[in-house]
Design an enzyme around this catalytic site. Structure first.
Site, PDB file in Angstrom:
ATOM      1  N   ARG A 117      -9.976   3.518  -6.429  1.00 19.96           N
ATOM      2  CA  ARG A 117     -10.540   2.853  -7.445  1.00 19.96           C
ATOM      3  C   ARG A 117      -9.776   2.579  -8.934  1.00 19.96           C
ATOM      4  O   ARG A 117      -9.959   1.484  -9.419  1.00 19.96           O
ATOM      5  CB  ARG A 117     -11.645   3.794  -8.452  1.00 19.96           C
ATOM      6  CG  ARG A 117     -12.466   3.022 -10.027  1.00 19.96           C
ATOM      7  CD  ARG A 117     -11.627   3.340 -11.083  1.00 19.96           C
ATOM      8  NE  ARG A 117     -11.361   4.459 -11.012  1.00 19.96           N
ATOM      9  CZ  ARG A 117     -10.742   5.081 -12.296  1.00 19.96           C
ATOM     10  NH1 ARG A 117      -9.765   4.261 -12.723  1.00 19.96           N
ATOM     11  NH2 ARG A 117     -10.619   6.554 -12.560  1.00 19.96           N
ATOM     12  N   SER A 118      -8.584   2.640  -8.737  1.00 16.32           N
ATOM     13  CA  SER A 118      -7.235   2.354 -10.465  1.00 16.32           C
ATOM     14  C   SER A 118      -6.934   2.005  -9.403  1.00 16.32           C
ATOM     15  O   SER A 118      -5.423   2.225  -8.881  1.00 16.32           O
ATOM     16  CB  SER A 118      -7.063   4.381 -10.630  1.00 16.32           C
ATOM     17  OG  SER A 118      -5.602   4.092 -11.304  1.00 16.32           O
TER      18      SER A 118
END
Length: 238
Positions: free
Chosen positions: A16-17
Site C-alpha cells: 500500500r505504501s
C-alpha cells in the site's frame, strides 16, 4: 551475514505504501547484497476479521488516520523521490481495499520459490501501472504471469487456514518487532523506519556484530503507547 549471533535482519514491506515501494527499489537497485541477506516480512492493515484475530491474542494494530495535509504532502514528496530515481509512477485509486488480498497471496508465492518475483510484480502493478492490487482478478493475472496457480493466489484472502495461521502470525510479529509503520527495518535490537533510514540499516547489516553481546533496547515509554500515536514523517507511512 544477517543472522550472525542472532542479529537477524528483517525488512517489513507493504504494497500500500509508496515509501515502501521506494525503499524496495532502493534495496534492490543499490544494495542487492543486503536484499539477498534479509528476511522479507509482509506488513499490512488488517480487515475487521484480521483485527478480531489480533484482539483475541491481546494485540491491536497501530493505526492513525492520515490528515489531508499529510496526504497531499506525500503525493508531492513521492513524486519527487520517484523522479530522482528515474522511476515513473502512476497513482492507483483504492476503493474499499482489502489488503489481505495481495499480502496473503505472498505466502503461496514464497512457498513456490517465487516470493521475490511476486513482490516485484505486485509493486510494479500498483505503482507503475496504477492497477488495483486488492482486486483478486489482478492477483490472478500476476499469478498466471509467474506460472503460479491463479485460484490459489487470488483466493488467499478467503483461505481460513492461511488467515488464522501464517497470516495471523505475521500480524502478531509486528508488535514483537515494534513495526509500527513502513518501510520498517530491524537488525538485532536496532530499528530503522523510513526510506531515509535505509542506508543506516544497510551499514548495520554489512558491518555484522560489533563484538560482545548485543546491547539491550534503550529505556523508553511503553511500546504499546508509543505505537498509538502518529509519528509520521516524509520517509515512512503508518
Amino acid at each position: 551475514m544477517a543472522r550472525e549471533r542472532g542479529r537477524v535482519a528483517r525488512f517489513y514491506f507493504n504494497f500500500r505504501s509508496p515509501y515502501s515501494w521506494i525503499a524496495y527499489r532502493d534495496l534492490m537497485d543499490r544494495y542487492p547484497d543486503v536484499a539477498q541477506a534479509v528476511e522479507w516480512r509482509p506488513w499490512w492493515e488488517p480487515d475487521a476479521d484480521g483485527e478480531r484475530l489480533m484482539n483475541e491474542h491481546g494485540e491491536t494494530f497501530p493505526y492513525t488516520p492520515m490528515s489531508r495535509e499529510k496526504h497531499l504532502y506525500i503525493l508531492q514528496d513521492v513524486r519527487r523521490l520517484a523522479r530522482a530515481r528515474g522511476l515513473d509512477i502512476r497513482w492507483p485509486v483504492d476503493q474499499d481495499p482489502v489488503w489481505e488480498v495481495p499480502h496473503l497471496a505472498y505466502f503461496p508465492a514464497l512457498d513456490a520459490g517465487l516470493g521475490p518475483r511476486y513482490i516485484e510484480r505486485v509493486y510494479r502493478a500498483r505503482w507503475q501501472e496504477g492497477r488495483d492490487i486488492c482486486d483478486p482478478a489482478v492477483i490472478a493475472g500476476v499469478a498466471e504471469e509467474l506460472g503460479l496457480p491463479a485460484d490459489r493466489l487470488a483466493g488467499a484472502a478467503g483461505d481460513r487456514e492461511l488467515r488464522e495461521g501464517r497470516g495471523l502470525a505475521a500480524l502478531l510479529a509486528l508488535g514483537r518487532d515494534g513495526a509500527f509503520g513502513v518501510p520498517f527495518f530491524r537488525h538485532g535490537y536496532d530499528r530503522f523506519w523510513g526510506v531515509d533510514r535505509l542506508p543506516a540499516f544497510v551499514e548495520s547489516v554489512r558491518a555484522g556484530p560489533r563484538g560482545g553481546a548485543p546491547a539491550p533496547p534503550p529505556p523508553g515509554p511503553d511500546l504499546a503507547a508509543a505505537r498509538s500515536a502518529d509519528h509520521g514523517h516524509a520517509g515512512g507511512c503508518g
